[in-house]
Design an enzyme around this catalytic site. Structure first.
Site, short mmCIF file in Angstrom:
data_model
loop_
_atom_site.label_atom_id
_atom_site.label_comp_id
_atom_site.label_asym_id
_atom_site.label_seq_id
_atom_site.Cartn_x
_atom_site.Cartn_y
_atom_site.Cartn_z
N CYS A 58 12.46 13.96 -1.84
CA CYS A 58 11.39 13.28 -2.57
C CYS A 58 11.78 13.00 -4.03
O CYS A 58 12.12 13.92 -4.77
CB CYS A 58 10.13 14.15 -2.52
SG CYS A 58 8.83 13.58 -3.63
N TYR A 189 8.31 1.96 -2.71
CA TYR A 189 7.36 2.31 -1.62
C TYR A 189 6.44 1.14 -1.31
O TYR A 189 6.10 0.90 -0.15
CB TYR A 189 6.52 3.54 -2.02
CG TYR A 189 7.32 4.82 -2.01
CD1 TYR A 189 7.41 5.59 -0.85
CD2 TYR A 189 7.98 5.27 -3.14
CE1 TYR A 189 8.15 6.77 -0.82
CE2 TYR A 189 8.71 6.44 -3.13
CZ TYR A 189 8.80 7.19 -1.96
OH TYR A 189 9.53 8.34 -1.95
N1 LIG Z 1 2.09 11.46 -7.65
C1 LIG Z 1 2.83 12.41 -6.97
C2 LIG Z 1 3.44 11.79 -5.73
C3 LIG Z 1 4.07 12.81 -4.84
C4 LIG Z 1 4.37 12.24 -3.45
O1 LIG Z 1 3.81 11.21 -3.04
N2 LIG Z 1 5.26 12.93 -2.69
C5 LIG Z 1 5.58 12.46 -1.36
C6 LIG Z 1 7.04 12.67 -1.03
S1 LIG Z 1 8.11 11.50 -1.73
C7 LIG Z 1 4.84 13.29 -0.34
O2 LIG Z 1 4.81 14.50 -0.41
N3 LIG Z 1 4.28 12.61 0.67
C8 LIG Z 1 3.61 13.22 1.75
C9 LIG Z 1 2.37 12.48 2.11
O3 LIG Z 1 2.07 11.46 1.48
O4 LIG Z 1 1.68 12.94 3.02
C10 LIG Z 1 3.88 12.95 -7.92
O5 LIG Z 1 4.51 12.17 -8.68
O6 LIG Z 1 4.07 14.16 -7.94
#
Ligand SMILES: N[C@@H](CCC(=O)N[C@@H](CS)C(=O)NCC(=O)O)C(=O)O
Length: 323
Positions: A58, A189
């Site tokens: 990530c 994304y």
């Molecule tokens: N705004 C958050 C975004 C974090 C995020 O979207 N992480 C993704 C991985 S790249 C995630 O865990 N996605 C799982 C999901 O959306 O269920 C940050 O910058 O910390």
């Protein structure tokens, strides 16, 4: 689709994530408390009190892992790393190379951690997560805020004397992090998860317009905000590092590769080669995560062999920008 959601404390293994026009929507994060050096926020910066949960795949989570390294906070803030692939239960702790189990809460899935913090939680279950062992809760799950806390609130414990939010650049650092978020960090994304041609076209055009602009900036100055490396560079770095291996193919961001931009590529190599950074760069986790975890984008889940990129190839940014 491997991306699920918690609804009133119950795990649901599928969710929609685009609007009626096919545009990818990223909801904002919910745990937004702050750790402060003096403890006035209720969360005092202390050694051994906080634990960081990340994924090497990530880009948001890796920002926080990089800051932990660069500040020399490895002995102060613990680390757990989820497995690369997302399946029915989303992020999972598993014994595989690169992963580190949940030694604090002993959960199998990240959603269980969210429920420990809030039993009726509704929302996405994302990395990074910063956990407070003393209060038994999530302090914050927003990467931009976590890096700011590591950078500015743990001075007493930081083994490295580095400041990525210098007094004279604070405004421009904040503006730059804002400026790169929508077209670049989230832009890949928006392109990759778009479910209509127009949503994809818009995202990819904005993405490459922004990359072209930063290419011009980096022809004239060493870093995004001038002659000092700042938090903004680390926010940019994690997207650039994944670009040619994943976003170019999997998310169809294929107008140009980063290696085709002389200055962005030179800059990317410089950041990668800074001490401590490559330890956070795991291309195996990155590639397996993206290509396997989004079956709607890549139905056969085949992970491409290439490309071959030598991030250790010499850069010459210090010669281009002397002084
Ligand atoms: N705004 C958050 C975004 C974090 C995020 O979207 N992480 C993704 C991985 S790249 C995630 O865990 N996605 C799982 C999901 O959306 O269920 C940050 O910058 O910390």
């Amino acid at each position: 689709m491997g991306l699920g959601i918690l609804q009133d404390g119950k795990w649901i293994s599928r969710r929609e994530q685009e609007d009626s026009e096919g545009k990818f929507i990223r909801p904002s994060t919910t745990f937004r408390d702050w750790i402060t050096a003096d403890g006035s926020s209720g969360f005092k910066a202390e050694a051994g009190r906080y634990h960081l949960y990340i994924s090497w795949a990530c880009p948001w989570a890796c920002r926080t892992a990089i800051m932990r390294q660069l500040k020399g906070l490895q002995d102060v803030i613990g680390l757990s790393v989820v497995a690369a692939e997302i399946h029915q239960n989303s992020w999972e702790f598993k014994d595989e190379p690169g992963a580190i189990p949940d030694t604090v809460n002993h959960t199998d899935y990240l959603w269980q951690l969210y429920l420990k913090a809030q039993p009726d939680y509704t929302g996405r279950v994302t990395v990074p997560v910063l956990w407070d062992k003393q209060k038994g809760t999530i302090v914050n799950n927003e990467s931009r805020e976590i890096i700011r806390m590591f950078d500015t609130q743990f001075e007493e414990f930081a083994k490295q004397d580095a400041d990525f939010y210098p007094d004279d650049l604070q405004k421009v650092v904040d503006e730059t992090i804002d400026a790169i978020y929508q077209p670049i960090n989230n832009g890949v994304y928006r392109a990759g998860f778009a479910t209509s041609q127009s949503a994809y076209d818009q995202a990819v055009t904005e993405l490459f317009d922004a990359l072209d602009d930063w290419e011009k900036v980096l022809a004239k100055q060493r870093y995004l905000c001038g002659n000092k490396v700042t938090e903004a560079d680390w926010c940019m770095f994690t997207t650039l590092f994944r670009f040619d291996a994943v976003y170019y193919v999997h998310f169809k961001c294929n107008i140009r590769r980063i290696v085709d931009y002389p200055h962005l590529w030179n800059y990317l190599k410089e950041l990668y080669q800074m001490p401590g950074v490559k330890e956070t760069c795991n291309l195996d986790h990155i590639k397996r995560h993206y290509y396997i975890s989004h079956p709607n984008v890549n139905p056969h889940q085949i992970v491409p062999k290439g490309p071959i990129i030598n991030f250790d190839e010499p850069h010459n940014r210090e010669q281009v920008f002397t002084g």
